[in-house]
Scaffold this motif. Structure first.
Motif, PDB file in Angstrom:
ATOM      1  N   GLN A   1      11.915  17.772   1.824  1.00 17.89           N
ATOM      2  CA  GLN A   1      12.034  18.945   0.959  1.00 17.89           C
ATOM      3  C   GLN A   1      12.916  20.039   1.561  1.00 17.89           C
ATOM      4  O   GLN A   1      13.610  20.748   0.837  1.00 17.89           O
ATOM      5  CB  GLN A   1      10.634  19.496   0.642  1.00 17.89           C
ATOM      6  CG  GLN A   1      10.638  20.574  -0.426  1.00 17.89           C
ATOM      7  CD  GLN A   1       9.277  20.777  -1.061  1.00 17.89           C
ATOM      8  OE1 GLN A   1       8.707  19.840  -1.614  1.00 17.89           O
ATOM      9  NE2 GLN A   1       8.747  21.987  -0.978  1.00 17.89           N
TER      10      GLN A   1
ATOM     11  N   THR B   1      -0.600  27.019   2.902  1.00 18.78           N
ATOM     12  CA  THR B   1      -0.648  26.041   1.818  1.00 18.78           C
ATOM     13  C   THR B   1      -2.093  25.607   1.639  1.00 18.78           C
ATOM     14  O   THR B   1      -2.711  25.086   2.577  1.00 18.78           O
ATOM     15  CB  THR B   1       0.251  24.828   2.117  1.00 18.78           C
ATOM     16  OG1 THR B   1       1.567  25.300   2.443  1.00 18.78           O
ATOM     17  CG2 THR B   1       0.331  23.907   0.919  1.00 18.78           C
TER      18      THR B   1
ATOM     19  N   SER C   1      -0.120  28.455  -2.956  1.00 14.01           N
ATOM     20  CA  SER C   1       0.562  28.896  -1.742  1.00 14.01           C
ATOM     21  C   SER C   1       0.413  30.406  -1.603  1.00 14.01           C
ATOM     22  O   SER C   1       0.505  31.139  -2.588  1.00 14.01           O
ATOM     23  CB  SER C   1       2.047  28.522  -1.780  1.00 14.01           C
ATOM     24  OG  SER C   1       2.225  27.125  -1.817  1.00 14.01           O
TER      25      SER C   1
ATOM     26  N   GLY D   1       1.098  25.758  -6.731  1.00 16.54           N
ATOM     27  CA  GLY D   1       1.902  24.696  -6.144  1.00 16.54           C
ATOM     28  C   GLY D   1       2.413  25.022  -4.760  1.00 16.54           C
ATOM     29  O   GLY D   1       2.057  26.026  -4.146  1.00 16.54           O
ATOM     30  N   VAL D   2       3.255  24.139  -4.273  1.00 14.06           N
ATOM     31  CA  VAL D   2       3.833  24.272  -2.941  1.00 14.06           C
ATOM     32  C   VAL D   2       5.065  25.153  -3.038  1.00 14.06           C
ATOM     33  O   VAL D   2       6.011  24.839  -3.760  1.00 14.06           O
ATOM     34  CB  VAL D   2       4.206  22.895  -2.357  1.00 14.06           C
ATOM     35  CG1 VAL D   2       4.991  23.049  -1.065  1.00 14.06           C
ATOM     36  CG2 VAL D   2       2.948  22.068  -2.115  1.00 14.06           C
TER      37      VAL D   2
ATOM     38  N   ASP E   1       8.875  25.158   2.501  1.00 13.29           N
ATOM     39  CA  ASP E   1       9.034  23.791   3.008  1.00 13.29           C
ATOM     40  C   ASP E   1       8.406  23.597   4.374  1.00 13.29           C
ATOM     41  O   ASP E   1       8.290  22.474   4.855  1.00 13.29           O
ATOM     42  CB  ASP E   1      10.524  23.444   3.086  1.00 13.29           C
ATOM     43  CG  ASP E   1      11.245  23.687   1.768  1.00 13.29           C
ATOM     44  OD1 ASP E   1      10.599  23.544   0.714  1.00 13.29           O
ATOM     45  OD2 ASP E   1      12.447  24.022   1.797  1.00 13.29           O
TER      46      ASP E   1
ATOM     47  N   SER F   1       0.700  16.544  -0.565  1.00 11.58           N
ATOM     48  CA  SER F   1       1.931  15.818  -0.868  1.00 11.58           C
ATOM     49  C   SER F   1       1.873  15.175  -2.248  1.00 11.58           C
ATOM     50  O   SER F   1       2.833  15.255  -3.034  1.00 11.58           O
ATOM     51  CB  SER F   1       2.179  14.755   0.202  1.00 11.58           C
ATOM     52  OG  SER F   1       3.310  13.977  -0.100  1.00 11.58           O
TER      53      SER F   1
ATOM     54  N   ASN G   1       2.058  17.807  -4.943  1.00 10.44           N
ATOM     55  CA  ASN G   1       3.410  18.354  -4.971  1.00 10.44           C
ATOM     56  C   ASN G   1       4.336  17.439  -5.767  1.00 10.44           C
ATOM     57  O   ASN G   1       5.157  17.901  -6.578  1.00 10.44           O
ATOM     58  CB  ASN G   1       3.913  18.524  -3.532  1.00 10.44           C
ATOM     59  CG  ASN G   1       5.181  19.343  -3.436  1.00 10.44           C
ATOM     60  OD1 ASN G   1       5.482  20.158  -4.301  1.00 10.44           O
ATOM     61  ND2 ASN G   1       5.935  19.139  -2.381  1.00 10.44           N
TER      62      ASN G   1
ATOM     63  N   ASP H   1       3.568  17.827  -9.478  1.00  7.90           N
ATOM     64  CA  ASP H   1       4.054  19.101 -10.016  1.00  7.90           C
ATOM     65  C   ASP H   1       5.567  19.090 -10.220  1.00  7.90           C
ATOM     66  O   ASP H   1       6.071  19.528 -11.253  1.00  7.90           O
ATOM     67  CB  ASP H   1       3.703  20.251  -9.063  1.00  7.90           C
ATOM     68  CG  ASP H   1       2.296  20.768  -9.270  1.00  7.90           C
ATOM     69  OD1 ASP H   1       1.638  20.320 -10.210  1.00  7.90           O
ATOM     70  OD2 ASP H   1       1.855  21.617  -8.467  1.00  7.90           O
TER      71      ASP H   1
ATOM     72  N   SER I   1      10.402  17.956  -5.216  1.00  7.66           N
ATOM     73  CA  SER I   1       9.498  17.833  -4.065  1.00  7.66           C
ATOM     74  C   SER I   1      10.019  16.828  -3.047  1.00  7.66           C
ATOM     75  O   SER I   1      10.854  15.976  -3.347  1.00  7.66           O
ATOM     76  CB  SER I   1       8.107  17.401  -4.533  1.00  7.66           C
ATOM     77  OG  SER I   1       8.172  16.100  -5.103  1.00  7.66           O
TER      78      SER I   1
END
Length: 782
Positions: free
Chosen positions: A312, A657, A671, A703-704, A707, A760, A763, A766, A771
């Motif tokens: 990512q 995270t 996040s 979401g994430v 990185d 993961s 992610n 999403d 990702s």
């Protein structure tokens, strides 16, 4: 564990011990040679690697071993990186006086022999091939065996012998030196400072390595996809001068992107320069920068299938489809113009895009960049600068970015300005990768003053006054393009750019026009050399100061002229006097009144809200907490946390995270972004002196985001409000440790890999295209 592995272990035990010195390795297994490596693979070897080995490497190893900041340059993202091995040379070296020789995987050497000549040592066995030799002669095996020998962690926080700093001394040992690591640094087993591989994972990797670490060739491209490759290569390799110049422009801006030609995720491509035309095997042109002289009379632009797993932190995705091609055609061919000559690759021309591409209308170039503006900005964050505080401490922790409307911004006056000032828009790469920072800064400072002074005069001129300083100057994405507003978050030594106006009202904002957007790319992407000397890197950072201030100046023009200096002074509290002299001097001022009508005393906040209304049709809301699977009550509670300000938040890391679960079952990810406040960001090396922790805040998103997570947490959905309240009440370091004790998933937590895998997977669900594998080199240890 299978019987033959037990036999191998018995053999090693009978041999005397698990460690062989160099002489013993040569004596028992023969001398080292690349030619000893087994390269032939059977169908079962391919299936075993793809189905069992690769998923473990991707989920347990690549998080630390990818991009330029992979320890020992050991990239485990593709078989070629594993075959290349490791190196004792640093890519990131802020002290080198002369530029280093690049060692880019797939680019700067083509064979394993060539990598050995460049000083890379093998991590797979290159002695006589046998199960015992393949294990004892493999750094990879010795590293996972060393971690297995350690066993489970017995304490929450690892002792000081674990060094997780980015500037830590690396033990880049070859297999001949590895006995010293095992004896003197037993904590260096892999995964380093994380829970060991499970018994089944260890068994899979051991079996794979004992068989010789066989890895398959990259999958062949399906016929239907190959037809798309052929079509795009034909489009990018026209014979006329105009077509060649346009393709060169496209290449110099997209060469870092991951290009997708279908809806799947299995195949992605990079645009490369080749000595060979379409239809022949690609013969890559390896140059330090994308605009360096290629050494051939004709360059061909080819689509090279990228064999690396998606990471990512350096993944910049773009879909190549018919709609995009039609837009490119409209940008570059809608207007009648002639390209009369090839600009060539002389540094004085090639390093300055306003010279190299002056025959392509600026309006066309700007439209092309706006079409994928997030990627254009993202490239300076995810491109050559995998890491580096000095590279990104030139930007604020959170700010919003808008763009000048191309239909209003490019009249005859602006075109003439660009033509007149082209000599003043030289960039640091004109000095190649070796620069003297002080002398260079003075030169570029004077050039920037000249350009800004001329720009201010144009805005105040009769021609400039025909464009009102109102909301009409802001590009609205043509009503459909979600790139029209971006949010940039800085996380100390890395950053993230996302679509939309995410988070609270930021301290600053930018409005970017074409010359500014182009210079950002050629300063921090096309012209930046991660292998350059300290002078090159410092001058790059200092030049970015100019660009930041220009973007801020553009934004301030929409505020009442009587407010501008006061707001600037707030943005640059306690700044060095030379910086203040620059910011408040005449050449950066415009004495025209904004045409935006204001009704409140907080004009900046009111402007943000007006821009939200103007851009409402194209604002991306995918990071809004309302898009999560959380209840309305929990979302409201999280937004209350987002209102908190104060010194207690300063104990939070840059990125947290959080896995939200329901009775242990993963539900969603949120996040927490720590927005650190500064009096100003004009200090190059003493950032801590400008910190204002009492003004710190946080942004929470679905979401994430980010990185490089610094901390993983797991919170039961039923306890989410309790977690938010505990975070909002942080007062000191002890409070933060209490938060970690209750919700944190530390490096040592036996549940670490479950939480990591769950994040993961969510992610990917999403954002399947955007990702990739997250980087764990910045995980805390406290």
């Amino acid at each position: 564990m299978s019987r033959w592995i037990i036999l191998i272990f018995t053999f090693l035990l009978v041999s005397g011990c698990a460690v062989y010195a160099t002489q013993q390795l040569d004596s028992v297994f023969g001398s080292q040679s690349v030619e000893n490596r087994i390269v032939e693979t059977s169908e079962s070897d391919v299936a075993f690697y793809n189905n069992e080995v690769k998923p473990i490497l991707d989920s347990r190893c690549v998080s630390c071993h990818a991009c330029y900041d992979a320890p020992c340059q050991l990239k485990l993202t593709a078989p070629s990186g594993i075959e290349r091995g490791g190196s004792k040379d640093l890519v990131y070296d802020g002290t080198r006086l002369l530029a280093a020789t690049p060692t880019r995987l797939f680019i700067d050497a083509k064979t394993t022999d060539e990598w050995r000549e460049k000083g890379f040592h093998p991590v797979l066995n290159e002695r006589a091939q046998s199960p015992a030799a393949n294990l004892q002669g493999s750094v990879l095996y010795r590293a996972i065996a060393l971690r297995k020998q350690q066993g489970a962690f017995t304490q929450d926080v690892l002792p000081d012998e674990y060094d997780f700093s980015l500037a830590r001394e690396q033990q880049c040992s070859s297999v001949e030196e590895y006995s010293g690591v095992e004896k003197n640094h037993p904590s260096l087993g892999m995964p380093y400072g994380l829970p060991a591989l499970s018994a089944s994972e260890y068994d899979v990797l051991t079996r794979w390595l004992a068989k010789g670490g066989k890895m398959p060739e990259a999958k062949s491209i399906p016929e239907a996809l190959q037809k798309q490759v052929d079509l795009w290569e034909s489009r990018l390799n026209k014979d006329d001068l105009k077509g060649q110049l346009i393709s060169r422009y496209i290449y110099e801006h997209l060469y870092l992107y991951s290009l997708y030609l279908d809806d799947g995720e299995e195949f992605r491509f990079q645009l490369v320069r080749s000595k060979t035309p379409p239809g022949e095997p690609i013969d890559l042109i390896a140059t330090r920068r994308p605009y360096d002289a290629p050494g051939v009379s004709r360059v061909y632009y080819r689509l090279w299938a990228d064999p690396e797993v998606k990471v990512q932190k350096n993944h910049i995705p773009m879909q190549l489809d018919e709609a995009r091609y039609a837009r490119w055609q409209s940008y570059f061919y809608a207007e009648e113009y002639q390209v009369t000559k090839d600009p060539g690759y002389a540094p004085k021309v090639a390093t300055n895009p306003f010279k190299a591409f002056r025959e392509i209308p600026a309006h066309a170039r700007y439209r092309f960049l706006l079409d994928h503006a997030q990627n254009t900005i993202m490239a300076f964050i995810k491109g050559p600068v995998c890491r580096g505080q000095v590279a990104v401490n030139v930007i604020n922790e959170q700010f919003w970015v808008y763009f000048l409307d191309p239909e209003l911004g490019y009249n005859k006056g602006s075109a003439d300005l660009l033509e007149d000032q082209v000599q003043e828009l030289d960039l640091p790469a004109i000095e190649s990768s070796n620069a003297l920072p002080l002398a260079s800064w003075v030169t570029f400072s004077e050039q920037q003053k000249s350009y800004l002074s001329s720009k201010a005069k144009l805005i105040e001129s009769e021609i400039g006054r025909k464009v009102p300083l109102g909301l009409n100057v802001i590009w609205d994405g043509d009503g459909v393009n979600t790139n029209a507003a971006l949010t940039i978050f800085r996380h100390f030594d890395n950053a993230t750019v996302v679509k939309g106006m995410v988070g609270q009202h930021p301290k600053t904002a930018w409005i970017i026009d074409y010359p500014l957007l182009e210079r950002i790319h050629y300063l921090l992407v096309a012209g930046f050399d991660v292998y350059g000397n300290v002078g090159h890197q410092l001058v790059t950072r200092l030049y970015m100061d100019f660009l930041r201030m220009e973007g801020e100046m553009n934004f301030l023009l929409l505020l009442p002229k009587e407010d501008r200096q006061k707001i600037r002074e707030f943005w640059y509290r306690d700044a060095n006097q030379s910086i203040k002299n620059y910011i408040f001097s005449d050449y950066i001022k415009v004495d025209r009144q904004s045409q935006v009508t204001y009704e409140s005393n907080d004009r900046q906040a009111e402007l943000y809200e007006k821009l939200k209304v103007k851009l409402s049709n194209v604002l991306d809301h995918s990071y809004d907490l309302e898009q999560s699977k959380l209840s309305a009550e929990n979302v409201a509670g999280l937004y209350e946390l987002q209102k908190v300000r104060g010194k207690g938040l300063s104990y939070l890391p840059n990125v947290v995270t959080v896995l939200v679960s329901n009775k242990g079952v993963p539900v969603d990810v949120i996040s927490v972004i720590h927005n650190k406040a500064h009096a100003n960001i004009s200090s190059l090396l003493n950032e801590e002196a400008t910190r204002l922790p009492e003004e710190d805040g946080v942004t929470l998103v679905k979401g994430v985001l980010g990185d490089y997570p610094n901390v993983l947490m797991q919170v039961e959905e039923a306890e989410l409000l309790v977690w938010a309240k505990q975070m909002s009440q942080l007062k000191n370091k002890s409070d933060y440790i209490d938060l970690l004790n209750r919700f944190g998933i530390r490096r040592t937590n036996p549940n670490f890999w479950f939480v990591s895998d769950s994040i993961s997977n969510l992610n990917k669900q999403d954002r399947p295209r955007e990702s990739g594998i997250l980087d764990y080199n910045r995980l805390e240890n406290q």
